[in-house]
Design a protein around this motif. Structure first.
Motif, short mmCIF file in Angstrom:
data_model
loop_
_atom_site.label_atom_id
_atom_site.label_comp_id
_atom_site.label_asym_id
_atom_site.label_seq_id
_atom_site.Cartn_x
_atom_site.Cartn_y
_atom_site.Cartn_z
N GLU A 402 -35.35 -0.40 103.34
CA GLU A 402 -34.43 -1.39 103.90
C GLU A 402 -34.57 -2.73 103.19
O GLU A 402 -33.57 -3.41 102.91
N ALA A 405 -33.08 -2.54 99.69
CA ALA A 405 -31.61 -2.59 99.72
C ALA A 405 -31.10 -4.02 99.81
O ALA A 405 -29.93 -4.29 99.54
N ARG A 406 -31.99 -4.93 100.16
CA ARG A 406 -31.61 -6.34 100.29
C ARG A 406 -32.16 -7.19 99.15
O ARG A 406 -32.34 -8.40 99.29
#
Length: 473
Positions: A402, A405-406
């Motif tokens: 997560e 992905a950022r």
């Protein structure tokens, strides 16, 4: 019958003549466009607008005279003209004339054109910057000269040329003008030989002290053409460069030439000559601005750059407002690059150093980016757009899916154009006819456009006075 044949022959000759003139006009237009855009780009654009099968090869054959010349369709001609800049809104009712030296991509020019100035001479050596400049700024070849190496005008690289001949050559090459603009490079001055000349009782002045630097070329032009006003721009560190010798020679030279520099005697933290772009756009970018007035015209009284705050925007745009809603994934940092920057910053933070990336939160209204540099294309580290990276997570969570992905991203070239003030969201985009790498270099080397628009507005009444004095002669 003979009369009919004569008329038909006349019409045929006329048609061939008209076709030839149209071909010449089309070729001239195409040459203008190809000065800026590559053949591949132009061919692709023509394919979209025309009925013919355009290709880079067919275009190349036409340009090199190996293929039959074509006549452009109306759609093709319209498209090509659309790739060129339009005349400024106030053209042809210009109020004053200016020249643009070390012009880059036109950041200083913009503000002076906006208050009614006509650019009559431009000099810029970098071929990619020239392409961007020509793509965005109106160039009337009848009234405007474009030069690439300013030393070919000042003859500063030819020691065999006398000063008298050099100044005469400058006056031949550069038209009269009211305002001189120059963002010259910062270079050390070699003072070797000056003390020897002093000992021999020989005068030296700036012709000796500034020789071999590009500021010397600016000084020669000022001496030859005697503009009423000049605006010089440089990095903040010009004042401390070479232990202050560089700045000292510059200021002494401008005084020797007969000019009063605004706020000349003010130094320290509150020096109004140092202007930070953060007052206009969300980027910390300090530059030194030297505004000079010809002493004999008495234009400098009461002028100070402190008054530039009158032109601060009532509401500065936020960093987030300058960003595009969606961007190509190529601008997101790779896992490898982000890993390197992240660990590099942590290593230096542990040592108490300030090295590291600049992560900017676009959701924060008060976010101010670091200074965009010419090396931005390498890793974008000074200004990275935060895409929700969780700073609270520990080392073990760096590779969490997560969080990965950022990963942060670079600014796009058009976002750089907005951060520098060349374009505004929703307005006509600034034309960028070069690669991303070249675009990043150009914006990183440029100025914050609204800063110099404000300087131009501050100078507007003084320029009007200078023009009035010129017209009285």
């Amino acid at each position: 019958m003979a009369e009919f044949d004569s008329l038909a022959l006349h019409q045929l000759v006329q048609a061939e003549s008209d076709q030839q003139r149209q071909q010449e006009r089309d070729r001239a237009l195409l040459d203008q466009v190809l000065e800026i855009y590559g053949q591949k780009c132009v061919a692709e654009q023509l394919k979209k607008a025309g009925k013919r099968e355009w290709s880079r090869e067919s275009l190349n054959r036409w340009v090199n005279g190996k293929g039959a010349p074509k006549i452009l369709t109306v759609a093709e001609e319209t498209l090509l003209r659309g790739l060129l800049p339009s005349p400024p809104a106030h053209h042809p009712h210009y109020r004053f004339r200016f020249i643009d030296l070390f012009a880059g991509i036109g950041g200083i020019r913009s503000g002076f054109e906006a208050i009614g100035g006509q650019c009559v001479f431009t000099s810029e050596w970098n071929k990619n910057a020239v392409r961007t400049y020509k793509a965005n700024w109106y160039n009337d070849s009848v009234t405007h000269t474009f030069n690439q190496d300013i030393r070919e005008v000042t003859l500063s690289g030819n020691p065999a040329i006398s000063e008298t001949d050099a100044y005469a050559h400058i006056c031949q090459q550069i038209p009269e003008h009211d305002v001189l603009l120059a963002g010259f490079p910062c270079q050390p001055f070699s003072l070797a030989g000056v003390s020897k000349k002093n000992a021999m009782g020989r005068a030296h002045g700036f012709e000796c002290e500034a020789q071999g630097t590009l500021f010397f070329d600016v000084a020669r032009i000022i001496k030859a053409r005697r503009p009423a006003i000049f605006v010089l721009e440089n990095v903040k560190n010009l004042k401390s460069h070479d232990k202050g010798k560089t700045f000292s020679v510059i200021m002494n030279t401008l005084d020797e030439l007969g000019y009063d520099v605004a706020d000349a005697g003010i130094n320290g933290k509150d020096d109004p000559k140092i202007i930070d772009g953060k007052h206009f756009l969300p980027q910390h970018r300090e530059r030194i601005v030297l505004v000079g007035f010809r002493r004999d015209l008495h234009l400098s009284e009461g002028f100070t750059l402190r008054d530039i705050d009158r032109f601060y925007p009532s509401q500065r745009p936020t960093f987030g407002q300058l960003l595009e809603p969606t961007v190509d994934s190529k601008y997101v940092l790779s896992h490898k690059l982000w890993d390197y920057l992240y660990r590099y910053a942590k290593k230096h933070a542990a040592k108490g150093n300030g090295f590291g990336f600049g992560l900017v939160d676009p959701t924060c209204e008060n976010s101010i980016a670091r200074t965009l540099s010419a090396r931005y294309h390498k890793d974008g580290s000074e200004i990275l757009v935060d895409r929700g990276w969780d700073k609270a997570l520990g080392e073990a969570d760096f590779n969490h899916a997560e969080n990965q992905a950022r990963r942060p991203r670079r600014l796009t070239p058009h976002e750089c154009a907005r951060l520098m003030g060349f374009e505004k969201p929703g307005d006509k985009p600034f034309r960028i006819p070069v690669s991303d790498t070249q675009a990043y270099r150009q914006f990183g080397n440029s100025v914050v456009v609204p800063v110099f628009a404000a300087v131009a507005k501050l100078l507007e009444p003084r320029i009007a006075m200078a023009v009035k004095l010129r017209n009285k002669k």
